[in-house]
Write an enzyme that holds these catalytic residues in place. Structure first.
Site: not given
Ligand SMILES: CC(C)(COP(=O)(O)OP(=O)(O)OC[C@H]1O[C@@H](n2cnc3c(N)ncnc32)[C@H](O)[C@@H]1OP(=O)(O)O)[C@@H](O)C(=O)NCCC(=O)NCCS
Length: 202
Positions: A10-12, A32-33, A64, A129, A138
């Site tokens: 994957s990208g990761h 990869d599977d 991931g 620290h 992660h």
């Molecule tokens: C928190 C998280 C897991 C929620 O995912 P989800 O359950 O699919 O949530 P949804 O996208 O359906 O959003 C639901 C609600 O929460 C809000 N919301 C989602 N993530 C949010 C966040 N990080 N901060 C604030 N609000 C957030 C959405 O705006 C939505 O609000 P609404 O109902 O008023 O429109 C996801 O948004 C997130 O932040 N993932 C992190 C990914 C990441 O860090 N990746 C890094 C890779 S290195």
């Protein structure tokens, strides 16, 4: 140097391959599977993850999802698992890093911290620290964990999130991107916002 097999094409995985290259690995392959994936970046996909059980190679998991990463890491013989640290990460001398953990470019890990096995400390993340980071955690891109924080197994600190000092976060939590954790989290779940609150309570 031995061959390196990265599980997860994957990208990761591609980022891990680049770190491996910079650490001197010349022969890199992927497992990869998904049998439809035959290459990942410049490297071949040579079979499924189960092949890692008896392969004459160093092995790292490039997946991931924490529970899948854990499941696969557990079938890999411990002697084959490696830890990969990007040469441009800053890791204090006394930091203990578990097997199968990858530390990406620009990450900073300060003294007295312990990082468990199978973790990802992603690009430009910092762990300050005296932290205790559990297994298969992660710490995502650009997130910051301040000093003396304890993070339970399989928790994911989302991109750009901040955890202030002296906090405990229990296992299997999802801290949303950009959240700021200012209180202990003792019940697993998804926490978002500033200050971070459980998602369902928003
Ligand atoms: C928190 C998280 C897991 C929620 O995912 P989800 O359950 O699919 O949530 P949804 O996208 O359906 O959003 C639901 C609600 O929460 C809000 N919301 C989602 N993530 C949010 C966040 N990080 N901060 C604030 N609000 C957030 C959405 O705006 C939505 O609000 P609404 O109902 O008023 O429109 C996801 O948004 C997130 O932040 N993932 C992190 C990914 C990441 O860090 N990746 C890094 C890779 S290195």
């Amino acid at each position: 140097m031995r061959k390196l097999a990265i599980i997860g094409a994957s990208g990761h995985g591609k980022v891990i391959a680049d770190i491996a290259r910079k650490n001197g690995y010349k022969e890199i392959v992927f497992l990869d599977d998904n049998e439809n994936i035959q290459v990942c970046g410049n490297y071949p996909v040579i079979g499924e993850s189960a092949k890692a059980e008896n392969m004459d190679a160093d092995i790292i998991i490039g997946i991931g999802n924490a529970s899948i990463r854990k499941r696969i890491q557990e079938i890999v013989p411990e002697a084959n698992l490696v830890t990969l640290i990007h040469p441009n990460a800053v890791v204090a001398e006394d930091v203990m890093v578990g097997a199968g953990t990858v530390i990406m470019a620009g990450a900073v890990i300060n003294p007295g911290t312990k990082i468990g096995k199978g973790c990802i400390i992603n690009t430009c993340a910092s762990v300050d620290h005296d932290c205790d980071i559990g297994d298969y955690v992660h710490v995502a891109v650009g997130s910051h964990v301040c000093g003396t924080v304890s993070v339970g197994n399989q928790t994911w600190i989302g991109a750009g999130a901040t955890v202030i000092n002296n906090i405990y976060i229990c296992p299997e939590c999802m801290i949303g991107a950009g959240a700021v954790v200012i209180k202990n989290i003792i019940q697993n779940g998804t926490y978002i916002g500033i200050p971070a609150k459980e998602k369902n309570e928003e």
